[in-house]
Every structure is written in structure tokens, then in C-alpha cells.
Design a protein around this motif. Sequence first.
Motif, PDB file in Angstrom:
ATOM      1  N   TYR A 270       0.338  -1.072   0.218  1.00  0.00           N
ATOM      2  CA  TYR A 270      -0.144  -0.025   0.394  1.00  0.00           C
ATOM      3  C   TYR A 270       0.985   1.038   0.231  1.00  0.00           C
ATOM      4  CZ  TYR A 270      -3.681  -3.607   1.276  1.00  0.00           C
ATOM      5  OH  TYR A 270      -4.413  -4.198   1.408  1.00  0.00           O
ATOM      6  N   TRP A 271       1.713   1.174  -0.456  1.00  0.00           N
ATOM      7  CA  TRP A 271       2.752   2.335  -1.002  1.00  0.00           C
ATOM      8  C   TRP A 271       2.167   3.575  -1.201  1.00  0.00           C
ATOM      9  CZ3 TRP A 271       3.526   5.150  -5.386  1.00  0.00           C
ATOM     10  CH2 TRP A 271       3.105   4.620  -6.550  1.00  0.00           C
ATOM     11  N   GLN A 272       1.193   3.298  -2.164  1.00  0.00           N
ATOM     12  CA  GLN A 272       0.256   4.568  -2.605  1.00  0.00           C
ATOM     13  C   GLN A 272      -0.179   5.542  -1.728  1.00  0.00           C
ATOM     14  OE1 GLN A 272      -0.709   1.931  -3.341  1.00  0.00           O
ATOM     15  NE2 GLN A 272      -0.855   1.535  -5.399  1.00  0.00           N
ATOM     16  N   ILE A 273      -0.957   5.203   0.100  1.00  0.00           N
ATOM     17  CA  ILE A 273      -1.192   5.621   0.431  1.00  0.00           C
ATOM     18  C   ILE A 273      -0.117   6.066   1.456  1.00  0.00           C
ATOM     19  CG2 ILE A 273      -3.195   5.050   2.469  1.00  0.00           C
ATOM     20  CD1 ILE A 273      -4.064   3.457   1.122  1.00  0.00           C
ATOM     21  N   TYR A 274       1.229   5.421   1.706  1.00  0.00           N
ATOM     22  CA  TYR A 274       2.163   6.468   2.323  1.00  0.00           C
ATOM     23  C   TYR A 274       2.364   7.343   2.235  1.00  0.00           C
ATOM     24  CZ  TYR A 274       2.262   1.174   4.024  1.00  0.00           C
ATOM     25  OH  TYR A 274       1.400   0.218   4.278  1.00  0.00           O
ATOM     26  N   VAL A 275       3.095   7.459   0.510  1.00  0.00           N
ATOM     27  CA  VAL A 275       3.090   8.889  -0.485  1.00  0.00           C
ATOM     28  C   VAL A 275       2.033   9.738   0.190  1.00  0.00           C
ATOM     29  CG1 VAL A 275       3.705   9.876  -2.259  1.00  0.00           C
ATOM     30  CG2 VAL A 275       4.324   7.003  -1.656  1.00  0.00           C
ATOM     31  N   ILE A 276       0.962   9.620   0.055  1.00  0.00           N
ATOM     32  CA  ILE A 276       0.094  10.413  -0.041  1.00  0.00           C
ATOM     33  C   ILE A 276      -0.733  10.907   1.368  1.00  0.00           C
ATOM     34  CG2 ILE A 276      -2.910  10.765   0.138  1.00  0.00           C
ATOM     35  CD1 ILE A 276      -2.707   8.226  -2.066  1.00  0.00           C
ATOM     36  N   LEU A 277       0.599   9.917   2.504  1.00  0.00           N
ATOM     37  CA  LEU A 277      -0.101  11.266   3.399  1.00  0.00           C
ATOM     38  C   LEU A 277       1.731  11.649   3.547  1.00  0.00           C
ATOM     39  CD1 LEU A 277      -1.093   7.627   5.689  1.00  0.00           C
ATOM     40  CD2 LEU A 277      -2.274  10.057   5.289  1.00  0.00           C
ATOM     41  N   LEU A 278       2.695  11.577   3.013  1.00  0.00           N
ATOM     42  CA  LEU A 278       3.579  11.972   3.514  1.00  0.00           C
ATOM     43  C   LEU A 278       3.914  13.383   2.222  1.00  0.00           C
ATOM     44  CD1 LEU A 278       7.164  12.585   4.592  1.00  0.00           C
ATOM     45  CD2 LEU A 278       7.638  11.350   2.126  1.00  0.00           C
ATOM     46  N   LEU A 279       2.811  13.922   1.375  1.00  0.00           N
ATOM     47  CA  LEU A 279       3.381  14.690   0.445  1.00  0.00           C
ATOM     48  C   LEU A 279       1.912  15.423   1.281  1.00  0.00           C
ATOM     49  CD1 LEU A 279       2.407  13.020  -3.183  1.00  0.00           C
ATOM     50  CD2 LEU A 279       4.282  14.476  -2.228  1.00  0.00           C
ATOM     51  N   PHE A 280       0.478  14.624   1.963  1.00  0.00           N
ATOM     52  CA  PHE A 280      -0.410  15.398   2.767  1.00  0.00           C
ATOM     53  C   PHE A 280       0.718  16.386   3.792  1.00  0.00           C
ATOM     54  CE2 PHE A 280      -4.375  13.594   0.920  1.00  0.00           C
ATOM     55  CZ  PHE A 280      -5.242  15.319   0.939  1.00  0.00           C
ATOM     56  N   ILE A 281       1.608  15.900   4.790  1.00  0.00           N
ATOM     57  CA  ILE A 281       1.919  16.500   5.985  1.00  0.00           C
ATOM     58  C   ILE A 281       2.908  17.717   5.104  1.00  0.00           C
ATOM     59  CG2 ILE A 281       4.406  15.850   7.561  1.00  0.00           C
ATOM     60  CD1 ILE A 281       2.456  13.137   7.724  1.00  0.00           C
ATOM     61  N   ILE A 282       3.860  17.780   3.841  1.00  0.00           N
ATOM     62  CA  ILE A 282       4.361  18.284   3.237  1.00  0.00           C
ATOM     63  C   ILE A 282       3.476  19.705   3.425  1.00  0.00           C
ATOM     64  CG2 ILE A 282       5.893  19.056   1.742  1.00  0.00           C
ATOM     65  CD1 ILE A 282       7.186  16.689   1.787  1.00  0.00           C
ATOM     66  N   ALA A 283       2.840  19.142   2.119  1.00  0.00           N
ATOM     67  CA  ALA A 283       1.540  20.411   1.776  1.00  0.00           C
ATOM     68  C   ALA A 283       0.740  20.915   2.832  1.00  0.00           C
ATOM     69  CB  ALA A 283       0.563  19.940   0.848  1.00  0.00           C
ATOM     70  N   ILE A 284       0.430  20.898   3.437  1.00  0.00           N
ATOM     71  CA  ILE A 284      -0.833  21.004   4.899  1.00  0.00           C
ATOM     72  C   ILE A 284       0.575  22.723   5.449  1.00  0.00           C
ATOM     73  CG2 ILE A 284      -1.058  21.242   7.459  1.00  0.00           C
ATOM     74  CD1 ILE A 284      -2.605  18.484   6.631  1.00  0.00           C
TER      75      ILE A 284
END
Length: 474
Positions: A270-284
Motif C-alpha cells: 500500500y505504498w500509495q497511501i504512505y506517499v499520499i500521507l507524506l505529501l499531505f504532511i508536506i503540503a499542509i
Amino acid sequence: MMFIRSYARVAFLLIITLLVLLSPNLIRNTQTYPGEDPYFYSRLSNMISNNLYYDEMSYSGRQFTYTLGQPLIFLFFSKFLPESIIIKIIPLFFALISLLLLYLILKEFYVEPNVNYLSLIMLIISPPFIYTFSFYNKFTVITLLLLLTFYLFIKKNRTLNIISYILFFIIPYFGYQYSILALLFTLIYCIKEKDTKRFYIILLITSLSLILAYLPNIIRNGFSESAKFDKALKYRSLFSDLGGDFGISIFIMFLSFFGLSYLWKSKYKYWQIYVILLLFIIAIFYFPTFIIYLNFILAFLSALGLIYLLRFKWESDVIRKLTMWLLIIGLVFSTITFINETSTQEPNQNLYDALIFLKGYGDSKEVVFSHYLYGSLINSIANKKNVMDDNFLYAPKLNERYLDSQTLFYTRNFNIAFNITDKYNVEYILVTKEMKKGLVWEQEDEGLLFLLKSVNIYKRIYYNDEVEIWRIKK
């Protein structure tokens, strides 16, 4: 039996959605709308309808550089619906469609039905969802649009894909940041599906739309001045339980960690979910309002987390039941608390009455000074000009106005105060209870409050339990 069970689930979701989203407006014991957005978009839609593209009210006059998406949708509905229906009922229909789209998206990814169903429940009771769809605001339409665009994009149907391309072109007119969000999601999906050619199509369409939407402003006005003040205010909305306007629930965040733990058993599947979460943390850090869209991911993860805890082999059945009840009570309490807070959002009746009084006093060319968070309400309800508001994009002399405002708030020197009010042609000063209790001042006779009471040039023309209006004698 399966049909009855499915029908019961849909009915239950519908009842919860109606109960949760209608509650803030039912509890609100006033005819006013919560937040500044309904008034702001109503004013902008009227300007567009009358072909007015210079805003004489905001910052006492500025170019019409607002995003067009939200006010145009408001204007479309206003052609055949009363304003109260647009603000209170249309968001409810958008919420139901958004829930259906999320269900269909999760189904496309073969999410287990129980997890899908529980994800919807978690989303419905989450503060960002309640904020987005309990009344018309800047997130209502774009949230639905993003979900619809992504759903049509992932369908294996050429016609639906072409419609999604059209929607990708429309998204920038609601804000360039939403295009970034849409591109990130589609990029991850295209990498997963090994179909990056489609992403290049989306990138080209979005880039063209961004150029058309923003390049004319850049050519005419250059790049917008960035706000150098109140950086902390950008992050006040991250957690609803800590006072955020529409932040995520700590309990949903807690359950999400267990959901991640469950997924991690499969490591990188489920690497896509981990990447999305990481990108969200940065984007926020750059776009704190993205917490609205992170919440959709957390609703899914928290549903997984709750199911994981239910299926976990506890050593003590008593501890298991106690933990489950504490989590459920915490989620319900968090939802009820946020509904109550949403129902009491400004403008309350006292502030509304004060602004209506101001509307009938003097004329629309006069300028009102207050905290910038009240700026849009001064424009939209009182029909008066402000010194500044919270629409910072391409605001004229943004940081200079903020520094002058701070000086005026805290000075006890009459000459300094007079020079600033004269600089911006200020006729009225609006002071609220919130400003006296921490938004601006901490003490009763601090700064401008002292001058208002001690200098004859200032005359109080309106007063109620929460608002004072002072006129500056010329």
C-alpha cells in the motif's frame, strides 16, 4: 436479506448525514449565516451579475482578482433559488453526492464493504466534513468537484475520462492549489496503473488552464505580495479538538494510526497511501486548508483502525469493551462539540445587528476600521469599505496596512492614531468582544481602547453586549 441490509445501511447513512449537517443551522438561534463565506460569495456573485470587476469595498478599492469558481456557482443557483436555500440546503445535496462518490471510489479500489461503509460514517461525523457541507463556503463546491473528477478519471470508460479532462480544466478557477492537489493524486494513480501518458494529458490541460486563469493577473499586477504576519493563524485549523475552525478530530487521528499499523503488515503493498500521507504532511505546511482533503484519507484509515481493534485478540474482554466505548464516546463528543461551535460562528446576532445599523448610517463610500477578520462582513453586511480583510491575494499594500493596523490598535498617542485613520480615510471604528478578549487586546484600556474613551474626537454611536461602533468626528 442482502437487499434489506443494504437498504438499511443506506437509510442509516442518510439519517446520520441529515442529522449531523442540519444540526448547526437548526441549533443556531439567529437568522444569520455562519462564517463570512456566504456573505462574501453572495456579494461577489452580485458584482459579476452587474458586470462590476472593480471591488470598491475590499481594502477601500482593489482589482477583482478573486477566483471565479465559487461565486459563479453561487450566481448560477441564485437564478432560480432563494439565497437561504443555496447557503443551507445545496451543500447538503453536495454532501450526499460526495459520499456516493467516495463510496464508488473505494469500491473501484476493491475496499471491503464493511470498511467502505464505516469510512463513510467516519467521514460524516468528522469536523472538516461538517464544516464543508453544513453551509456554503469556499470548500463546498471544489470538494465535490475534486471527488467527481478523480472518480471519472479512474473509470475504464473513455467518455467519462474525457469529461474528467474538462473538469481538470475547470479546477484552477477555484484556486491554483486545488490543481496541485488533483495533479498529485492523479500522478500517484497513474504510476500505480503504469499509465503515465494519461498524466501528461492532465498536466498539459491543467497547465493551460492555470495560464489562462492567472497569467493575465500576473501581467497586469505582477506577483501577489505575501502576508508576512500571523503565520501561526494558518495552522490554527489543524485540530478541531484544540479550537480549530475545521481541523481533524484527535480521535480519528488516533484510530488512523491503528489503520496504518494494519496496512503495514503488508509492508509496501500500500505504498500509495504512505506517499499520499507524506505529501499531505508536506503540503499542509504551505496550504493548511488541505486538512479538509487529508480528512478523506483519515476517514478510511480510521475505519480500518477501528475494525483492526475490534478484531484484535485482547487479553481482557473488559479492557477491549472499555477501550471501544471510550473511542466511540470520544468520537461522538467531538462531533457534538464541533457542531455546537459551528452553530455559534460569527457573525452572531449582536454583530449582525451592529453591521445592519452601520449599513443604514452614512453612505457606502465611508471606511470602517476593525480587525481584518471582520473585513468581509463589513463589506457584505454593512455595505461599507474596510481598511483590510483576509482576502490577501493581490491585496494593495498588504503588509503596510497590517503594520499600520497594529500600530493603531496598540498606540495611546492620539497624533499617531489620527495620522493612520486620516491616511485610510477611516470614518468608523468597530470593536467586538472577541477583539477585547485576546484577538487584539488583553487589557480593558489598552492602546486604542484608551483613546476611544478619553479623546472627544471619538463618539460612540452604537453599543450592544458584544459590539461597539465609534465615529471619528471630522
